[in-house]
Design a protein around this motif. Sequence first.
Motif, mmCIF file in Angstrom:
data_model
loop_
_atom_site.group_PDB
_atom_site.id
_atom_site.type_symbol
_atom_site.label_atom_id
_atom_site.label_comp_id
_atom_site.label_asym_id
_atom_site.label_seq_id
_atom_site.Cartn_x
_atom_site.Cartn_y
_atom_site.Cartn_z
ATOM 1 N N LEU A 126 0.835 -1.199 0.000
ATOM 2 C CA LEU A 126 0.000 0.000 0.000
ATOM 3 C C LEU A 126 0.871 1.250 0.000
ATOM 4 N N LEU A 127 1.854 1.288 0.899
ATOM 5 C CA LEU A 127 2.726 2.458 0.990
ATOM 6 C C LEU A 127 3.513 2.654 -0.299
ATOM 7 N N ALA A 128 3.922 1.571 -0.929
ATOM 8 C CA ALA A 128 4.655 1.668 -2.202
ATOM 9 C C ALA A 128 3.766 2.258 -3.287
ATOM 10 N N ARG A 129 2.507 1.854 -3.320
ATOM 11 C CA ARG A 129 1.586 2.386 -4.333
ATOM 12 C C ARG A 129 1.364 3.883 -4.136
ATOM 13 N N VAL A 130 1.229 4.301 -2.872
ATOM 14 C CA VAL A 130 1.001 5.717 -2.587
ATOM 15 C C VAL A 130 2.269 6.517 -2.889
ATOM 16 N N GLU A 131 3.413 5.969 -2.514
ATOM 17 C CA GLU A 131 4.689 6.649 -2.739
ATOM 18 C C GLU A 131 4.975 6.820 -4.235
ATOM 19 N N GLU A 132 4.492 5.901 -5.034
ATOM 20 C CA GLU A 132 4.679 5.950 -6.482
ATOM 21 C C GLU A 132 4.073 7.220 -7.081
ATOM 22 N N GLY A 133 3.055 7.761 -6.405
ATOM 23 C CA GLY A 133 2.428 9.001 -6.859
ATOM 24 C C GLY A 133 1.194 8.749 -7.687
ATOM 25 N N GLY A 134 0.475 9.837 -7.954
ATOM 26 C CA GLY A 134 -0.736 9.753 -8.769
ATOM 27 C C GLY A 134 -1.992 9.451 -7.978
ATOM 28 N N ILE A 135 -1.860 9.240 -6.664
ATOM 29 C CA ILE A 135 -3.030 8.962 -5.820
ATOM 30 C C ILE A 135 -3.321 10.202 -4.995
ATOM 31 N N ASP A 136 -4.558 10.711 -5.090
ATOM 32 C CA ASP A 136 -4.971 11.898 -4.349
ATOM 33 C C ASP A 136 -5.676 11.552 -3.043
#
Length: 197
Positions: A126-136
Amino acid sequence: MASQEIERLASALARLPGLGPRSARRAVLWLVKHRERALPELVEALAGVRENLSECPQCGNVDTHSPCGICADPRRDPRSLCVVEEVSDLWALDRARLFTGRYHVLGGRLSALEGVRPEDLNITGLLARVEEGGIDEVVLAMNATLEGQTTAHYLAERLEAFPVRVTQLAHGLPVGGELDYLDEGTLAQALRARRPV
């Protein structure tokens, strides 16, 4: 007394959630009665799932495609991410067709009594997906249990480091619910979450 094969089928079905021994026997009797049509369909469906089932590497959903149909759908809003405890929660939310973003399955919830720690869940993903960017926005769709709320609180703390809006599903009075029949926890949450009229 049924044959060993029929008993074995009833025993296998009885292990499914929501089916006890009696319900399993009724299902077996129905299958036997409609065996010409129902059994081949059931066997074919089970074989298809067995051969093609996989866990989505992006969200943790189970599907016969990788990535799953939800992650592969270009109509989904990639800026919204809904975090759920289990695949069954994802399916329940998606069935309502109200959330148009993507999902992330944790694979459980934090529980000191059951020995489930943060490293036992898919929090790193989850943290990796958020860190990747593009999630508001990250929507925490945890169950309204003590463990679910503990998990939501832990995730909210971990997500503070990222420039995303973290929201949580509302809890409180169900539509059509009568106050007299509600438990104190539901009433307390409804009072805490009250809003102007």
